[in-house]
Design a protein around this motif. Structure first.
Motif, PDB file in Angstrom:
ATOM      1  N   LEU A   1      -6.229  -5.751  -3.090  1.00 20.50           N
ATOM      2  CA  LEU A   1      -6.802  -6.110  -1.793  1.00 20.50           C
ATOM      3  C   LEU A   1      -8.313  -5.963  -1.803  1.00 20.50           C
ATOM      4  O   LEU A   1      -8.864  -5.229  -2.622  1.00 20.50           O
ATOM      5  N   THR A   2      -8.962  -6.612  -0.868  1.00 16.61           N
ATOM      6  CA  THR A   2     -10.381  -6.362  -0.647  1.00 16.61           C
ATOM      7  C   THR A   2     -10.510  -5.022   0.064  1.00 16.61           C
ATOM      8  O   THR A   2      -9.532  -4.503   0.624  1.00 16.61           O
ATOM      9  N   GLY A   3     -11.700  -4.476   0.076  1.00 20.10           N
ATOM     10  CA  GLY A   3     -11.922  -3.214   0.764  1.00 20.10           C
ATOM     11  C   GLY A   3     -11.589  -3.311   2.244  1.00 20.10           C
ATOM     12  O   GLY A   3     -10.963  -2.411   2.817  1.00 20.10           O
TER      13      GLY A   3
ATOM     14  N   CYS B   1       0.837  -1.206   0.000  1.00 21.44           N
ATOM     15  CA  CYS B   1       0.000   0.000   0.000  1.00 21.44           C
ATOM     16  C   CYS B   1       0.870   1.253   0.000  1.00 21.44           C
ATOM     17  O   CYS B   1       0.582   2.208  -0.726  1.00 21.44           O
TER      18      CYS B   1
ATOM     19  N   ALA C   1      -7.208  -0.095  -2.614  1.00 12.54           N
ATOM     20  CA  ALA C   1      -7.495  -1.534  -2.574  1.00 12.54           C
ATOM     21  C   ALA C   1      -7.292  -2.153  -3.951  1.00 12.54           C
ATOM     22  O   ALA C   1      -6.619  -3.180  -4.084  1.00 12.54           O
TER      23      ALA C   1
ATOM     24  N   ALA D   1      -7.828  -3.434   2.790  1.00 12.53           N
ATOM     25  CA  ALA D   1      -7.228  -2.117   2.554  1.00 12.53           C
ATOM     26  C   ALA D   1      -7.479  -1.194   3.742  1.00 12.53           C
ATOM     27  O   ALA D   1      -6.577  -0.479   4.179  1.00 12.53           O
TER      28      ALA D   1
ATOM     29  N   SER E   1     -10.842   2.751  -1.817  1.00 15.52           N
ATOM     30  CA  SER E   1     -11.194   1.751  -2.836  1.00 15.52           C
ATOM     31  C   SER E   1     -10.180   1.742  -3.981  1.00 15.52           C
ATOM     32  O   SER E   1      -9.855   0.687  -4.521  1.00 15.52           O
TER      33      SER E   1
END
Length: 163
Positions: A62-64, A41, A57, A67, A54
């Motif tokens: 990544l999924t929300g 990230c 993510a 993240a 979002s």
């Protein structure tokens, strides 16, 4: 050297570069007190600038929820912060803090400086070829990440066979 031998040599060099990059990432994560997801990230924020949760993510794969957890950890570490978008006050952006920018510069600044010095040794034509190869390699990696992600998400434990 034959074309096949050259292909093998390039493939070996790419593998060694990936392994060296992985080692740098592991050492950087340890130095910054982060896990590898948080580091990814941080990398996406460095490369792309402020992003919504979002967008981050999606950029980090990544999924929300994952993240959001990573953003929380980056905030606690003082490396990133959530801030209202000045252009659209309804949007919240995740951005690097001054401390985050300093950490990125400390870890990756010398690597980037050395890479730029190496790239200066190539002609424009050679740089275009390198850029083409890297673009194709990136698309290949993305395609196979999607494949592996689909296989992982599609894998469900089977119930035991009767009997």
């Amino acid at each position: 050297m034959s074309k096949q031998s050259r292909i093998q040599a390039v493939a070996r060099a790419v593998q060694e570069l990936q392994d060296a990059t992985d080692l740098i990432d592991e050492l950087a994560a340890r130095r910054l007190g982060l896990n590898r997801t948080d580091l990814r990230c941080l990398s996406r924020l460095t490369a792309r600038g402020p992003l919504t949760a979002s967008e981050l993510a999606a950029a980090a794969g990544l999924t929300g929820g994952a993240a959001t957890t990573a953003i929380d950890r980056l905030e606690r570490a003082g490396l990133a912060e959530r801030a209202r978008d000045t252009a659209d006050r309804r949007r919240v952006l995740v951005r690097l803090t001054e401390r985050g920018r300093g950490a990125v510069q400390e870890v990756w600044g010398p690597i980037a400086d050395d890479a730029r010095a190496e790239l200066l040794q190539f002609s424009v034509t050679e740089l275009e070829l390198i850029e083409t190869f890297l673009g194709r390699a990136l698309r290949n990696q993305a395609r196979h990440a999607d494949r592996l992600r689909g296989e992982t998400e599609g894998a469900r434990p089977r119930p035991p066979a009767p009997g």
